[in-house]
Design an enzyme around this catalytic site. Sequence first.
Site, PDB file in Angstrom:
ATOM      1  N   ASN A   1     -70.237 -19.967  64.070  1.00 33.43           N
ATOM      2  CA  ASN A   1     -70.504 -18.549  63.841  1.00 33.43           C
ATOM      3  C   ASN A   1     -71.317 -17.944  64.973  1.00 33.43           C
ATOM      4  O   ASN A   1     -70.967 -16.918  65.543  1.00 33.43           O
ATOM      5  CB  ASN A   1     -71.276 -18.362  62.531  1.00 33.43           C
TER       6      ASN A   1
ATOM      7  N   GLU B   1     -83.591 -11.141  57.333  1.00 35.51           N
ATOM      8  CA  GLU B   1     -82.627 -10.204  57.914  1.00 35.51           C
ATOM      9  C   GLU B   1     -81.511  -9.878  56.929  1.00 35.51           C
ATOM     10  O   GLU B   1     -80.998  -8.779  56.927  1.00 35.51           O
ATOM     11  CB  GLU B   1     -82.091 -10.716  59.254  1.00 35.51           C
TER      12      GLU B   1
ATOM     13  N   GLY C   1     -79.873 -14.855  63.656  1.00 33.16           N
ATOM     14  CA  GLY C   1     -81.319 -14.621  63.769  1.00 33.16           C
ATOM     15  C   GLY C   1     -82.125 -15.904  63.717  1.00 33.16           C
ATOM     16  O   GLY C   1     -83.356 -15.864  63.755  1.00 33.16           O
TER      17      GLY C   1
ATOM     18  N   GLY D   1     -81.981 -17.867  55.924  1.00 28.96           N
ATOM     19  CA  GLY D   1     -80.794 -17.557  56.721  1.00 28.96           C
ATOM     20  C   GLY D   1     -79.546 -17.389  55.887  1.00 28.96           C
ATOM     21  O   GLY D   1     -79.589 -17.383  54.660  1.00 28.96           O
TER      22      GLY D   1
ATOM     23  N   GLY E   1     -75.644 -18.368  54.571  1.00 34.90           N
ATOM     24  CA  GLY E   1     -74.945 -19.591  54.176  1.00 34.90           C
ATOM     25  C   GLY E   1     -75.340 -20.062  52.796  1.00 34.90           C
ATOM     26  O   GLY E   1     -76.318 -19.609  52.204  1.00 34.90           O
ATOM     27  N   SER E   2     -74.546 -20.996  52.317  1.00 33.52           N
ATOM     28  CA  SER E   2     -74.689 -21.470  50.948  1.00 33.52           C
ATOM     29  C   SER E   2     -75.969 -22.279  50.776  1.00 33.52           C
ATOM     30  O   SER E   2     -76.623 -22.204  49.738  1.00 33.52           O
ATOM     31  CB  SER E   2     -73.495 -22.350  50.591  1.00 33.52           C
ATOM     32  N   VAL E   3     -76.323 -23.061  51.791  1.00 32.52           N
ATOM     33  CA  VAL E   3     -77.496 -23.913  51.659  1.00 32.52           C
ATOM     34  C   VAL E   3     -78.751 -23.053  51.557  1.00 32.52           C
ATOM     35  O   VAL E   3     -79.592 -23.238  50.663  1.00 32.52           O
ATOM     36  CB  VAL E   3     -77.591 -24.894  52.855  1.00 32.52           C
TER      37      VAL E   3
HETATM   38  N1  COA Z   1     -70.361 -31.233  62.228  1.00 34.47           N
HETATM   39  C1  COA Z   1     -69.188 -30.599  61.963  1.00 34.47           C
HETATM   40  N2  COA Z   1     -69.008 -29.779  60.905  1.00 34.47           N
HETATM   41  C2  COA Z   1     -70.056 -29.632  60.057  1.00 34.47           C
HETATM   42  C3  COA Z   1     -71.279 -30.264  60.252  1.00 34.47           C
HETATM   43  C4  COA Z   1     -71.409 -31.104  61.399  1.00 34.47           C
HETATM   44  N3  COA Z   1     -72.547 -31.740  61.655  1.00 34.47           N
HETATM   45  N4  COA Z   1     -72.110 -29.924  59.249  1.00 34.47           N
HETATM   46  C5  COA Z   1     -71.437 -29.081  58.447  1.00 34.47           C
HETATM   47  N5  COA Z   1     -70.195 -28.912  58.931  1.00 34.47           N
HETATM   48  C6  COA Z   1     -69.144 -28.072  58.362  1.00 34.47           C
HETATM   49  C7  COA Z   1     -68.987 -28.257  56.860  1.00 34.47           C
HETATM   50  O1  COA Z   1     -68.172 -29.364  56.571  1.00 34.47           O
HETATM   51  C8  COA Z   1     -68.343 -26.939  56.465  1.00 34.47           C
HETATM   52  O2  COA Z   1     -66.986 -26.998  56.846  1.00 34.47           O
HETATM   53  P1  COA Z   1     -65.829 -26.285  55.985  1.00 34.47           P
HETATM   54  O3  COA Z   1     -66.111 -24.814  56.123  1.00 34.47           O
HETATM   55  O4  COA Z   1     -64.573 -26.734  56.673  1.00 34.47           O
HETATM   56  O5  COA Z   1     -66.007 -26.816  54.596  1.00 34.47           O
HETATM   57  C9  COA Z   1     -69.023 -25.923  57.400  1.00 34.47           C
HETATM   58  O6  COA Z   1     -69.538 -26.703  58.498  1.00 34.47           O
HETATM   59  C10 COA Z   1     -70.170 -25.160  56.734  1.00 34.47           C
HETATM   60  O7  COA Z   1     -71.094 -26.069  56.220  1.00 34.47           O
HETATM   61  P2  COA Z   1     -71.918 -25.811  54.872  1.00 34.47           P
HETATM   62  O8  COA Z   1     -72.607 -27.106  54.541  1.00 34.47           O
HETATM   63  O9  COA Z   1     -71.050 -25.194  53.832  1.00 34.47           O
HETATM   64  O10 COA Z   1     -73.068 -24.832  55.338  1.00 34.47           O
HETATM   65  P3  COA Z   1     -73.337 -23.267  55.297  1.00 34.47           P
HETATM   66  O11 COA Z   1     -72.296 -22.456  54.599  1.00 34.47           O
HETATM   67  O12 COA Z   1     -74.702 -23.174  54.779  1.00 34.47           O
HETATM   68  O13 COA Z   1     -73.283 -22.865  56.856  1.00 34.47           O
HETATM   69  C11 COA Z   1     -73.974 -22.881  59.169  1.00 34.47           C
HETATM   70  C12 COA Z   1     -73.993 -23.592  57.788  1.00 34.47           C
HETATM   71  C13 COA Z   1     -74.867 -23.668  60.113  1.00 34.47           C
HETATM   72  C14 COA Z   1     -72.541 -22.835  59.706  1.00 34.47           C
HETATM   73  C15 COA Z   1     -74.503 -21.417  58.969  1.00 34.47           C
HETATM   74  O14 COA Z   1     -75.730 -21.447  58.306  1.00 34.47           O
HETATM   75  C16 COA Z   1     -74.671 -20.702  60.307  1.00 34.47           C
HETATM   76  O15 COA Z   1     -73.711 -20.173  60.864  1.00 34.47           O
HETATM   77  N6  COA Z   1     -75.893 -20.703  60.851  1.00 34.47           N
HETATM   78  C17 COA Z   1     -76.192 -20.106  62.157  1.00 34.47           C
HETATM   79  C18 COA Z   1     -76.651 -18.690  62.036  1.00 34.47           C
HETATM   80  C19 COA Z   1     -77.947 -18.593  61.288  1.00 34.47           C
HETATM   81  O16 COA Z   1     -78.616 -19.564  61.004  1.00 34.47           O
HETATM   82  N7  COA Z   1     -78.345 -17.409  60.939  1.00 34.47           N
HETATM   83  C20 COA Z   1     -79.599 -17.316  60.203  1.00 34.47           C
HETATM   84  C21 COA Z   1     -80.306 -16.107  60.360  1.00 34.47           C
HETATM   85  S1  COA Z   1     -79.692 -15.041  59.071  1.00 34.47           S
END
Ligand code: COA
Length: 505
Positions: free
Chosen positions: A381, A291, A385, A266, A268-270
Amino acid sequence: MQEKIQRIKAPQLVNRVVTAEEAATWIEDGMTLGLSGFTRAGDAKAVPTALVNRAEAGERFKVNVYTGASLGSNIDKMFAEAGIVNKRLPFQAEPVMRNKINTGEHFFVDQHLSHTSELLRAGAIDSIDYAILEAIMVTEDGLLIPSTSIGNSQAFAEFADNIIIEINTAQPVELEGIHDLYSPNQQGDREPIPLTQPNQRIGTMGIPLDMDKVKGIVFTHQLDSPSTIVAPDEETQMIAGHLLDFLREEVKAGRLSESLMPLQSGIGSVANAVLHGMIDSEFHDLVVYSEVLQDAVFDLIDAGKVNFASACSLTLSEDKMKQVFGEFEKYRDKLILRPQEISNHPEIIRRLGLIAINTALEFDIYGNVNSTHVSGTRMMNGIGGSGDFARNSRLGIFVTKSIAKGGDISSIVPYVSHVDHTEHDVDVVVTEQGYADLRGLAPRERVPLIIENCAHPMYREQLWEYYNEALERGGQTPHVLEKAFSWHISFKEHGTMKMPLKAQI
Ligand code: COA
């Protein structure tokens, strides 16, 4: 200009070149737009900007905005600031727009990314007045060749009343040939999608255009916005390490070979870090069916680890974009871009047996996952997918750091504050602490694994306390309902989920 015109090989379209400003004047209050663009790649850039300029000059209007996924080039930001959006779907990832959604200033429909084209096909959502689609060229036989993403562009072209094409001369023409366009028939009149291998081509090289619908062609010269991925850190590397350990156990048990199964990762950074973790692993001859292709996939191709990658967009950092587009021949026969309804299609995901790796914001002690709503109410966000893949994959894996905001938030909670992926769709959860393989486990069997393997040590006792009290009440899935959201309430009221034991409110 002559060089540009050569990008329009269909003779009947040559005299339809207009300026972005003129094309933008055709858009009226209340219309629905279908914009190309998927995770900052291949978005229509000039006409949306000209539309914002109309609003900034004082005109009052609102439009519905459909896309593939998130847009780059600040389009979502400018749309949100100009206040011209009535409804946005199916995904966004932009802070200003996120705020407007959360204050209720405009509507957002958070949709599985494979669903939008089906809803359009079925006539179940507002039909599109103007599709505005980025391309690198239009061929003699009227095929629109998309640029760095396909997203929903094929469905938008098929179902829109009118089409505006943005030919972007900054996008590499070398992209011609990597797209594979296929559109299923109406439901009820449909054959199986004939895709049985990730590297198979099943359609045409471009989007077949109905020439009568093409109202104008605009030339642009602007690269995509680079991705905003941050490099792997210690914790994301640990997550990758645990995930690799899980996959090793699968190999040991004879359920997977070292070539695994096609991988989806997916946004994101993780998720990017997890793929990065494969570079120095023993896994080899990997295939990606995803995707979005982020930097890590190209690093894996360079390292000789990935043989082939199929997706619906290329979303790269600035340096990676320069490198990949500078030597595209090296990658050409290793890539296919498809429409998002094909990259994310349940039928294909199930057939290919994907290993799907997506990111959670939080998950609960039973394995339900929240990927979208901070504290259950504020949109981050969108589901993107992740649901398409998790539900239908062979292995639905969710990764997250065990704590957020310096430890004031535990990403493992008694009860998720919003459910995107139910316990039935989640096979494995992974944090920097370890992994929990939930397959075949009853809810009460999952709890100890999740708490001990995935939760941060600073929250384990608190989780046990909640669960032990829940156990006294019994049930297939024990809960203390009046305390189920106490952790989120504590964060809101006291700025931390950490509570004195025996004091969960
Ligand atoms: N509650 C509140 N905030 C949280 C949290 C929680 N349980 N867990 C993480 N966060 C915050 C982090 O602190 C960070 O905040 P910041 O931007 O203010 O620093 C932000 O969420 C992003 O977290 P990060 O650990 O950097 O993860 P990421 O960049 O990998 O993004 C999602 C994680 C979930 C937001 C992102 O993967 C996403 O939008 N996923 C849904 C869509 C998807 O999965 N698509 C995949 C198909 S391509």
